[in-house]
Design a protein around this motif. Structure first.
Motif, PDB file in Angstrom:
ATOM      1  N   GLY A  85       0.832  -1.216   0.000  1.00 12.18           N
ATOM      2  CA  GLY A  85       0.000   0.000   0.000  1.00 12.18           C
ATOM      3  C   GLY A  85       0.854   1.249   0.000  1.00 12.18           C
ATOM      4  O   GLY A  85       0.579   2.214  -0.730  1.00 12.18           O
ATOM      5  N   TYR A  86       1.901   1.206   0.769  1.00 11.63           N
ATOM      6  CA  TYR A  86       2.772   2.361   0.842  1.00 11.63           C
ATOM      7  C   TYR A  86       3.367   2.666  -0.530  1.00 11.63           C
ATOM      8  O   TYR A  86       3.358   3.797  -0.999  1.00 11.63           O
ATOM      9  CB  TYR A  86       3.878   2.124   1.858  1.00 11.63           C
ATOM     10  CG  TYR A  86       4.973   3.168   1.807  1.00 11.63           C
ATOM     11  CD1 TYR A  86       4.827   4.370   2.500  1.00 11.63           C
ATOM     12  CD2 TYR A  86       6.119   2.962   1.050  1.00 11.63           C
ATOM     13  CE1 TYR A  86       5.808   5.337   2.445  1.00 11.63           C
ATOM     14  CE2 TYR A  86       7.101   3.919   0.983  1.00 11.63           C
ATOM     15  CZ  TYR A  86       6.951   5.103   1.687  1.00 11.63           C
ATOM     16  OH  TYR A  86       7.909   6.055   1.629  1.00 11.63           O
ATOM     17  N   TYR A  87       3.871   1.603  -1.146  1.00  5.01           N
ATOM     18  CA  TYR A  87       4.530   1.821  -2.444  1.00  5.01           C
ATOM     19  C   TYR A  87       3.537   2.302  -3.492  1.00  5.01           C
ATOM     20  O   TYR A  87       3.831   3.164  -4.317  1.00  5.01           O
ATOM     21  CB  TYR A  87       5.257   0.560  -2.897  1.00  5.01           C
ATOM     22  CG  TYR A  87       6.497   0.317  -2.081  1.00  5.01           C
ATOM     23  CD1 TYR A  87       7.594   1.168  -2.213  1.00  5.01           C
ATOM     24  CD2 TYR A  87       6.565  -0.719  -1.162  1.00  5.01           C
ATOM     25  CE1 TYR A  87       8.721   0.968  -1.446  1.00  5.01           C
ATOM     26  CE2 TYR A  87       7.697  -0.917  -0.393  1.00  5.01           C
ATOM     27  CZ  TYR A  87       8.791  -0.067  -0.541  1.00  5.01           C
ATOM     28  OH  TYR A  87       9.900  -0.242   0.206  1.00  5.01           O
ATOM     29  N   VAL A  88       2.367   1.714  -3.435  1.00  6.77           N
ATOM     30  CA  VAL A  88       1.337   2.170  -4.380  1.00  6.77           C
ATOM     31  C   VAL A  88       1.076   3.651  -4.171  1.00  6.77           C
ATOM     32  O   VAL A  88       1.072   4.455  -5.110  1.00  6.77           O
ATOM     33  CB  VAL A  88       0.041   1.343  -4.205  1.00  6.77           C
ATOM     34  CG1 VAL A  88      -1.102   1.990  -4.989  1.00  6.77           C
ATOM     35  CG2 VAL A  88       0.264  -0.078  -4.671  1.00  6.77           C
ATOM     36  N   ALA A  89       0.912   4.023  -2.891  1.00  2.00           N
ATOM     37  CA  ALA A  89       0.639   5.425  -2.599  1.00  2.00           C
ATOM     38  C   ALA A  89       1.775   6.303  -3.077  1.00  2.00           C
ATOM     39  O   ALA A  89       1.561   7.369  -3.690  1.00  2.00           O
ATOM     40  CB  ALA A  89       0.420   5.612  -1.099  1.00  2.00           C
ATOM     41  N   LEU A  90       2.996   5.832  -2.819  1.00  2.75           N
ATOM     42  CA  LEU A  90       4.159   6.631  -3.205  1.00  2.75           C
ATOM     43  C   LEU A  90       4.209   6.823  -4.716  1.00  2.75           C
ATOM     44  O   LEU A  90       4.387   7.935  -5.224  1.00  2.75           O
ATOM     45  CB  LEU A  90       5.446   5.954  -2.713  1.00  2.75           C
ATOM     46  CG  LEU A  90       6.727   6.719  -2.962  1.00  2.75           C
ATOM     47  CD1 LEU A  90       6.750   7.982  -2.121  1.00  2.75           C
ATOM     48  CD2 LEU A  90       7.936   5.865  -2.644  1.00  2.75           C
ATOM     49  N   VAL A  91       4.029   5.709  -5.418  1.00  2.70           N
ATOM     50  CA  VAL A  91       4.124   5.798  -6.878  1.00  2.70           C
ATOM     51  C   VAL A  91       3.005   6.680  -7.437  1.00  2.70           C
ATOM     52  O   VAL A  91       3.238   7.544  -8.281  1.00  2.70           O
ATOM     53  CB  VAL A  91       4.090   4.386  -7.506  1.00  2.70           C
ATOM     54  CG1 VAL A  91       3.876   4.473  -9.001  1.00  2.70           C
ATOM     55  CG2 VAL A  91       5.369   3.654  -7.177  1.00  2.70           C
ATOM     56  N   VAL A  92       1.800   6.479  -6.911  1.00  7.18           N
ATOM     57  CA  VAL A  92       0.678   7.280  -7.403  1.00  7.18           C
ATOM     58  C   VAL A  92       0.931   8.765  -7.147  1.00  7.18           C
ATOM     59  O   VAL A  92       0.788   9.614  -8.033  1.00  7.18           O
ATOM     60  CB  VAL A  92      -0.642   6.815  -6.736  1.00  7.18           C
ATOM     61  CG1 VAL A  92      -1.746   7.838  -6.962  1.00  7.18           C
ATOM     62  CG2 VAL A  92      -1.051   5.467  -7.291  1.00  7.18           C
ATOM     63  N   ALA A 109       3.029  15.328  -0.612  1.00  4.97           N
ATOM     64  CA  ALA A 109       2.753  13.977  -0.136  1.00  4.97           C
ATOM     65  C   ALA A 109       3.919  13.052  -0.433  1.00  4.97           C
ATOM     66  O   ALA A 109       4.303  12.220   0.408  1.00  4.97           O
ATOM     67  CB  ALA A 109       1.477  13.459  -0.786  1.00  4.97           C
ATOM     68  N   VAL A 110       4.510  13.177  -1.600  1.00 11.44           N
ATOM     69  CA  VAL A 110       5.657  12.337  -1.952  1.00 11.44           C
ATOM     70  C   VAL A 110       6.771  12.563  -0.953  1.00 11.44           C
ATOM     71  O   VAL A 110       7.357  11.612  -0.400  1.00 11.44           O
ATOM     72  CB  VAL A 110       6.135  12.652  -3.387  1.00 11.44           C
ATOM     73  CG1 VAL A 110       7.479  12.002  -3.653  1.00 11.44           C
ATOM     74  CG2 VAL A 110       5.121  12.195  -4.394  1.00 11.44           C
ATOM     75  N   LEU A 111       7.062  13.833  -0.699  1.00 10.80           N
ATOM     76  CA  LEU A 111       8.137  14.133   0.239  1.00 10.80           C
ATOM     77  C   LEU A 111       7.825  13.540   1.606  1.00 10.80           C
ATOM     78  O   LEU A 111       8.687  12.965   2.263  1.00 10.80           O
ATOM     79  CB  LEU A 111       8.314  15.649   0.355  1.00 10.80           C
ATOM     80  CG  LEU A 111       8.900  16.352  -0.868  1.00 10.80           C
ATOM     81  CD1 LEU A 111       9.016  17.841  -0.605  1.00 10.80           C
ATOM     82  CD2 LEU A 111      10.252  15.788  -1.228  1.00 10.80           C
ATOM     83  N   PHE A 112       6.592  13.675   2.013  1.00 10.52           N
ATOM     84  CA  PHE A 112       6.245  13.198   3.343  1.00 10.52           C
ATOM     85  C   PHE A 112       6.277  11.686   3.415  1.00 10.52           C
ATOM     86  O   PHE A 112       6.728  11.098   4.397  1.00 10.52           O
ATOM     87  CB  PHE A 112       4.872  13.737   3.748  1.00 10.52           C
ATOM     88  CG  PHE A 112       4.690  13.765   5.229  1.00 10.52           C
ATOM     89  CD1 PHE A 112       5.223  14.805   5.974  1.00 10.52           C
ATOM     90  CD2 PHE A 112       4.032  12.735   5.887  1.00 10.52           C
ATOM     91  CE1 PHE A 112       5.090  14.824   7.349  1.00 10.52           C
ATOM     92  CE2 PHE A 112       3.905  12.760   7.258  1.00 10.52           C
ATOM     93  CZ  PHE A 112       4.433  13.795   8.003  1.00 10.52           C
ATOM     94  N   LEU A 113       5.844  11.054   2.342  1.00 14.01           N
ATOM     95  CA  LEU A 113       5.885   9.595   2.312  1.00 14.01           C
ATOM     96  C   LEU A 113       7.326   9.111   2.369  1.00 14.01           C
ATOM     97  O   LEU A 113       7.651   8.149   3.075  1.00 14.01           O
ATOM     98  CB  LEU A 113       5.200   9.068   1.052  1.00 14.01           C
ATOM     99  CG  LEU A 113       3.666   9.102   1.086  1.00 14.01           C
ATOM    100  CD1 LEU A 113       3.102   8.747  -0.277  1.00 14.01           C
ATOM    101  CD2 LEU A 113       3.135   8.158   2.150  1.00 14.01           C
TER     102      LEU A 113
END
Lengths: 461, 252, 766
Positions: free
Chosen positions: A29-36, A416-420
């Motif tokens: 889920g994390y990676y999906v969120a990051l990539v998205v 969001a990317v930075l925060f992730l």
């Protein structure tokens, strides 16, 4: 500690494990969120920005009297967001507020990332961003010094200083945790964090110096943060535009910044505790305290808003009054103005009630509302004034173009990317300070006085 | 102690002077007699021709990105049949205390020795601050790289830069003409005569509403016109000290 | 040399050779590649501009210009400071002339029709050589003249004066065809006819607005388009703030035009009753005993029906106001009444303008200073070719063409299809003409009907001259010289006719034996020089004179002691016979078509000829600030009644057709009137003009003034209703939504003082 839910004393190792878990054990889920998020940020912001650089600033909705638009609104908004983190962390640190400890790391990171986002918006907004370095004061073959009279120059200096200091502030506070991560990981992480932790061993001398440095920065960064947003306000207040040329702007902006920043922290904390499952560290108590802060800031902010109306009224300057009337009563500007009042003045009043303060969904929506409202405030500042300056013949209205909207939305994903990345690569909750919070496990419940009996470090400055 | 403070004050005074010069060589000014102006817009096209202003087309006009360095403002007041239509040409006011100069972080706009508020296109990074700070809405921005359909580009005035995308521009009081005439006078080792320099708008204005000259020359036509009791400046209360002086229209 | 450097040089050099070759080929013939830059022409110094005097041909006013030429290219046009007409000034249209020179849509070479006639698609024409083109044209003409049907050759031009006019006239005369005439939408023929009727001067006099102390303008928009706008603009400035007393301007027009906007007083009169109003002012002057000339009693009987109280209902002007104006007019030191194209545009145009002349006569507006100054024309128009042919207006031509009298039609720079009502049937008539040759610089609606197109030089590339008419009370001749080498493969009209003459042979060739038009021009001027002591005074030789002519841009006489028009050639009795007693007639029933339609030339485009120039398209209309399109002006009250707001697309329907335009609510127009600008709505005419806006002439009937033959523009009523549809109103001033009202919102931008205050100030300063 008046933490109801964490009656159970958390062992130190669990703290380490919990924080490290957020860094090492990541689900798909994390990676999906990051990539998205990354794709959206790159597409919406990067793509649109590239298009703008290639075709020209004309792809924005900016036009002749309305030369500042959504980019500047975004810039002020993100700078505003940045205020809370560091300022909150520093003030609460100096005042030795215990509930700061579990949230300040993320808040500081948020500061740093939002300053980055804001800074990029300056470049987005520039007509020739490839010449951005001309605004830097350095000896050059153009034999040209920069104009230190310009509020934009103040901006350049203030924001770069602020970004640097808040980064250092974040980094200093993280060194013991980075060392902890180094100690408990293997492979590239060990090397990476070893390098980052600067060979931290946890000796008394190291703790002593760390505390000194941290304390120094905490004191240093408070006036800096206040000045940064004052300076940002001067960008607008030094112009001769009716309804912008006001002395109240500096406090207005600082208050607005802390307000929006605190709201952003609440939003973010709710996300973090939900998705990283660290409810035991960021408790409802923490949120409730932040909500009190929100309430106070909301009242101050509303007061200044009322005062703004009086500025023109007392001075009896027509242009000022006309601008305020336009903002408050002429559709469609007025609609969003009153929306802002609803979200930022009326809604936070409900935080007076303890039951609402402790209801996560409600405070989540209130905090989101405040963020939206604060964005509207910045948007209104620029959009309701600049198109209507002194010459009615030139009066106009500004609507953001698709490219501008795309970049605005994209900037949130960029953040969001930075925060992730941050929560993956950085201990997002201060391990050592949470441990301080827990205290040394004893049979009796932890009390504050025991710190001293125990001989554990006191770090007053 | 007070001596030191005075010294600092003196220093600051110099510093606050626009352009940071002790004194100026000229004070170029335009006097616009609104009573003469009939709103025919000859000056506008003249400005387009002289200063290589791009034509932005219908969409550009719709987006309010017209490059009219000089615009004729038209106000319609009153109800039928007591209607008053008023015209006023507005160009860069070449303020002595120009708000735009304060705003620019890179000195792209500054005061030159002639008392003109000049824009250096090459220095501009496009922060829009000058345009935002300008109370007169006279600054124009190159939103795109504007193109001239060939062979219309053959008309472009070689004395004036064709601005690139991303820079701000504005009325220059036809600085290329000022320079040209001054150079010529220098070559001839003589002083510039009053009326020798003419901006494009002043030259073409059929009604003679626009007069250009040097206010430092007390004998010049502008000095005399500027002393008129009908004289006023636009938004004088803003203390921008404009160099464009308007003469009130006579209207019952 | 390193290998890398070598490659670099080769690359740069190669590119240079290729580029140089390409540019060289484009710009000049092969032989002239190198020499000019080794031995540069003396007048080309790179970076330094040279100024050449010339003539502006953007409208028929005949302003003298100076053109700045740098590196062989025209950069800027200014007014010629020595020229008596425009006095160093130039209007927007004149400035934009440069864009006609460098227009991307100019016709670049002679073209011959391939397909069928009528829709003017580019593919329909094929480019041919000049030799071939001239051969085709001369063969057509020769054919006719050999058959003895030379009168089948028609030549119609725009306003042309000076020696080109003489050449055209002479050519047609030698050929044996009487059918040479000029056509212009605004040719002021009604005004000329009225002047002929009133003062026996078949010309437009010089109206000395500059020195008038009161100007009463009947629909004469002299600040924007009327006759000689630069001259009158200059005069307007002088009248207001010149050396004398500040003149007063009263404008009588149903719509507040630019001149109305500048006036001290605007009289929104009912359309078509201006003549009656003029006479009622005259009546009031007589009645108050302010007329002291002869025939007082006769005049009184003649104007008996025009008492202000009797006409108030017709004209919609209160009697008290008429009386006040009459008193003011008669009391003014130097009053002047002028009647303009709005008045001329009614079907009673001539009589209304005649009424204005009567008013001038009775009110004292005919004086030498600040009055009507006739232009003595014996110097340049001695042979009378500049007389106007009132019977044979465009309607006469259409009749001829429809009855197949026209065999060969030569059009010179004229676009009557655009400027005449479709009801006139010009298009059908043109289709009947076997051979049409259009000499023009641009593919316009009329040229698209041609079989042969000869591209013309613009005024920057051609020799020519102009005997300014109307001049400024004294003869003015302006010389036009080529200031740049031709941009495209074009020729001057004069050269075409000289070449044509030699190709036709016979008498025509004998009479026109010159090698080029430039030679003809010089010879003709030599002739003038030899004949007139006045012209030759001050110079020793013709060469010296010619150089002076080129340098100064022309020859003109100073008006010494100009005399006004004193005599009236008509009699009170004739006036009384009811020549102009009736208001103008409008087509369409009041119940069906409740609104009067007024057409006026758009300031930038005049009769549409400026629409192809981007500067003029982007030039905001002075009143509405509309750019790149058409609009319809409606009084806000009427607009509210009909439910329109600014920018709505509406259909304007007359009994003769309908068009769509965008609403501009304008308080300066009568509630019972709508106004549309002429100039847009081209079907062709280049990328900037094509398909933009509407041409309101499409919905007017073909009504000609019975006296002057002028086509009436304001002669129909319309109804306006919502239509919807694409497009939008584009203004420089942002739309009403943001703006509220187009007022200053109480801000001190245009500051005013009252005339009383002004007088006090003036007294203080002197």
């Amino acid at each position: 500690m008046s933490n109801n839910e964490s009656k159970r004393v958390i062992p130190y190792s669990e703290v380490n494990d919990d924080v490290l878990r957020t860094m090492t054990k990541t689900g798909p889920g994390y990676y999906v969120a990051l990539v998205v998020c990354f794709l959206l940020a790159a597409g919406l912001w990067g793509g649109a920005w590239f298009y703008q650089i290639y075709v020209g600033q004309g792809v924005s909705g900016l036009q002749t009297p309305a030369f500042w638009g959504i980019y500047i609104a975004n810039f002020i908004f993100w700078i505003g967001i940045s205020h809370s983190g560091t300022l909150l962390s520093a003030i609460l640190f100096i005042t030795q507020t215990p509930w700061r400890r579990s949230i300040y790391r993320s808040a500081e990171a948020m500061t740093f990332f939002s300053v980055m986002t804001a800074a990029i918006f300056i470049f987005v907004h520039m007509g020739r961003p490839w010449n951005f370095y001309w605004t830097m004061p350095y000896p050059n073959q153009r034999l040209l010094w920069v104009n230190f009279l310009s509020p934009l120059m103040f901006d350049v200096l203030a924001i770069s200083t602020y970004a640097t200091s808040s980064m250092i502030f974040l980094y200093f506070g993280s060194i013991p945790d980075l060392a902890a991560v180094r100690d408990r990981t293997t492979g590239w992480r060990r090397e990476f964090y070893g390098w980052l932790s600067l060979g931290w061993r946890g000796t008394d001398a190291e703790w002593h110096w760390l505390n000194k440095a941290y304390g120094f920065f905490a004191v240093f960064i408070i006036p800096l943060a206040v000045s940064v947003h004052s300076i940002v306000s001067w960008d607008l207040a030094l112009s001769m535009v009716p309804a912008l040329n006001k002395t109240i702007f500096a406090p207005y902006f600082v208050v607005g910044a802390i307000y929006s920043g605190s709201a952003a922290i609440v939003t973010l904390m709710i996300f973090v505790r939900k998705f990283l499952k660290v409810e035991k560290y960021i408790t409802i108590d923490h949120l409730s305290k932040l909500c009190m802060l929100l309430l106070v800031m909301s009242l101050i902010w509303s007061y200044i808003n009322v005062m703004e109306v009086f500025t023109g009224w007392y001075a009896n300057t027509n242009y000022e009054n006309e601008a305020m009337i336009y903002r408050m009563f002429k559709s469609p500007i007025a609609i969003i103005y009153w929306l802002m009042i609803a979200t930022n003045t009326v809604a936070p009043l409900f935080l007076m009630f303890r039951s609402i303060r402790r209801c996560v969904p409600i405070i989540f929506f209130i905090s989101i509302g405040i963020n939206v409202g604060m964005w509207i405030e910045r948007y209104l500042l620029v959009v309701s004034t600049l198109p209507r300056k002194y010459f009615p013949f030139m009066w106009n209205s500004y609507l953001p173009s698709l490219a501008e909207i795309s970049m605005t939305v994209g900037s949130f994903f960029f953040f969001a990317v930075l925060f992730l990345l941050f929560i993956k690569l950085w201990p997002s909750i201060s391990i050592y300070e949470v441990k301080e919070d827990i205290g040394i496990p004893r049979k009796k419940p932890h009390t504050k006085e025991m710190d001293h009996e125990d001989g554990s470090p006191t770090w007053y400055i | 102690m007070s001596g030191v403070i005075d010294k600092i004050k003196e220093r600051l005074k110099d510093f606050r002077r626009p352009g940071y010069y002790k004194e100026f060589d000229h004070h170029y000014a335009i006097v616009i007699d609104v009573d003469r102006c009939n709103g025919c817009e000859a000056c506008v096209v003249s400005c387009y021709a002289e200063n290589n202003l791009p034509v932005v087309g219908e969409q550009g006009c719709e987006d309010n990105r017209v490059f009219n360095w000089l615009r004729i403002e038209r106000y319609i007041e009153g109800e039928y049949p007591d209607v008053k239509v008023k015209f006023i040409p507005v160009m860069c006011q070449q303020c002595d205390a120009a708000p735009c100069e304060i705003g620019c972080p890179v000195y792209a706009t500054y005061h030159n020795q002639d008392g003109l508020n000049v824009q250096v296109y090459n220095r501009c990074v496009g922060t829009f601050t000058c345009a935002t700070y300008c109370p007169y809405d006279v600054r124009r921005f190159n939103w795109f790289s504007y193109k001239w359909d060939k062979p219309l580009d053959e008309q472009l005035n070689p004395d004036v830069t064709v601005r690139e995308m991303g820079v701000m521009e504005k009325c220059t009081f036809c600085i290329q003409r000022i320079r040209g005439v001054n150079d010529k006078a220098k070559d001839g080792k003589r002083k510039v005569k009053d009326g020798e320099i003419q901006t494009a708008c002043a030259q073409s204005c059929p009604t003679g509403a626009i007069t250009f000259g040097d206010l430092m020359d007390p004998e010049s036509k502008v000095s005399k016109l500027a002393a008129s009791k009908r004289g006023y400046k636009l938004f004088e209360n803003l203390e921008t000290k404009p160099s464009v002086i308007y003469l009130k229209r006579v209207m019952d | 040399m390193k290998r890398r450097d070598f490659l670099k040089y080769i690359g740069v050099g190669g590119a240079g050779v290729v580029l140089g070759g390409v540019f060289g080929k484009i710009s000049r013939p092969p032989g002239a590649k190198l020499i000019p830059y080794l031995i540069p022409p003396e007048d080309i110094i790179p970076g330094v501009g040279a100024w050449y005097s010339s003539l502006c041909t953007q409208c028929p006013a005949g302003c003298g210009t100076v053109v700045k030429v740098m590196d062989g290219r025209a950069k800027k046009v200014e007014g010629n400071p020595l020229h008596p007409v425009n006095k160093g000034k130039l209007c927007a249209r004149g400035q934009a002339g440069l864009q006609a020179l460098y227009n991307p849509d100019r016709i670049k070479a002679p073209m011959k029709r391939k397909g069928t006639r009528g829709n003017g698609k580019p593919g329909e024409f094929e480019e041919i050589s000049w030799e071939r083109a001239l051969k085709i044209l001369s063969a057509n003409i020769k054919d006719l003249s050999d058959k003895g049907e030379a009168e089948g050759v028609y030549l119609r031009t725009n306003t042309v004066r000076g020696h080109l006019d003489k050449l055209f006239g002479g050519f047609m005369e030698s050929l044996g065809s009487p059918n040479y005439s000029q056509y212009e939408l605004y040719d002021y023929r009604s005004l000329r006819f009225a002047n002929k009727a009133a003062f026996a001067i078949d010309a437009i006099p010089h109206y000395d607005i500059a020195n008038a102390s009161m100007v009463l303008s009947f629909g004469a928009d002299f600040n924007s388009t009327w006759i000689s706008p630069v001259n009158y603009g200059y005069a307007y400035g002088e009248m207001r703030q010149g050396s004398g007393v500040r003149g007063r301007l009263v404008h009588v027009e149903p719509r507040m035009s630019l001149t109305g906007a500048n006036a001290d007083e605007w009289v929104p009169i009912r359309p078509g009753t201006e003549g009656i109003f003029a006479l009622s002012i005259a009546y009031a002057i007589l009645d108050a005993g302010l007329y002291s000339g002869k025939d007082v009693a006769k005049w009184k009987t003649a104007l008996a029906g025009f008492s202000p109280s009797a006409t108030a209902r017709t004209t919609d002007v209160a009697a008290a106001r008429t009386l006040k104006l009459a008193k003011e007019f008669a009391a003014a030191e130097r009053p002047l009444a002028i009647g303009g194209e709005v008045v001329a545009g009614y079907d009673n145009g001539v009589s209304s303008l005649l009424a204005v002349n009567i008013l001038n006569y009775l009110g004292g507006g005919t004086g030498a200073k600040g009055g009507i100054i006739p232009n003595p024309d014996e110097l340049f128009f001695a042979d009378g070719t500049q007389e106007m042919d009132f019977e044979r207006g465009i309607a006469g031509f259409v009749k001829d063409a429809a009855s197949s009298k026209v065999k060969v039609l030569m059009l010179h720079n004229t676009n009557p299809l655009f400027t005449t009502s479709p009801k006139l049937g010009l298009e059908l008539a043109l289709k009947k003409v076997p051979f049409i040759c259009a000499m023009t610089s641009f593919m316009d609606e009329t040229s698209a009907m041609a079989d042969l197109i000869l591209p013309l030089h613009t005024s920057f590339e051609e020799w020519g001259d102009d005997f300014t008419n109307p001049a400024v009370g004294a003869p003015v001749a302006t010389l036009m010289q080529p200031v740049v080498s031709p941009v495209f493969n074009t020729r001057g009209a004069g050269d075409i006719f000289v070449a044509l003459a030699s190709a036709i042979g016979g008498k025509v060739a004998e009479d026109h034996h010159w090698m080029s038009y430039a030679e003809y021009l010089r010879a003709a001027w030599n002739d003038l020089y030899d004949k007139n002591a006045e012209i030759s005074r001050g110079t020793l030789t013709f060469d010296g004179f010619w150089n002076k002519l080129l340098q100064e841009g022309g020859w003109w006489k100073k008006a010494v002691n100009p005399s006004g028009v004193k005599a009236l050639s008509t009699t009170p009795k004739k006036v009384g016979k009811g020549l102009f007693a009736k208001p103008a007639k409008f087509a369409g029933k009041m119940s069906d078509y409740p609104l009067y339609l007024m057409l006026y030339p758009q300031a930038g485009h005049l009769d549409g000829r400026g629409a192809n120039l981007p500067w003029l398209q982007e030039l905001p209309d002075p009143i509405t600030t509309v750019v790149w399109g058409s609009w319809v002006e409606i009084n806000p009250v009427t607009a509210k009644q009909l439910g329109f707001k600014e920018g709505d697309k509406v259909r304007i329907e007359s009994p003769y057709g309908s068009i769509k335009a965008f609403v501009f609510p304008y308080a300066g127009i009568r509630p019972d009137t709508v106004a549309l600008p002429i100039g847009q709505g081209h079907k062709l005419y280049g990328r900037y003009a094509k398909g933009r806006g509407v041409n309101p002439i499409e919905i007017i009937p073909a009504v000609a003034d019975k006296d002057s033959g002028a086509m009436a523009l304001n002669c129909t009523r319309v109804k306006v209703e919502h239509s919807g549809g694409s497009g939008r109103l584009v203004k420089i001033e942002p739309t009403a939504k943001e703006h509220g009202k187009p007022t200053q919102h109480g801000r001190p931008i245009v500051q005013t003082i009252t005339s009383r205050e002004y007088k006090r100030l003036k007294k203080e300063t002197t």
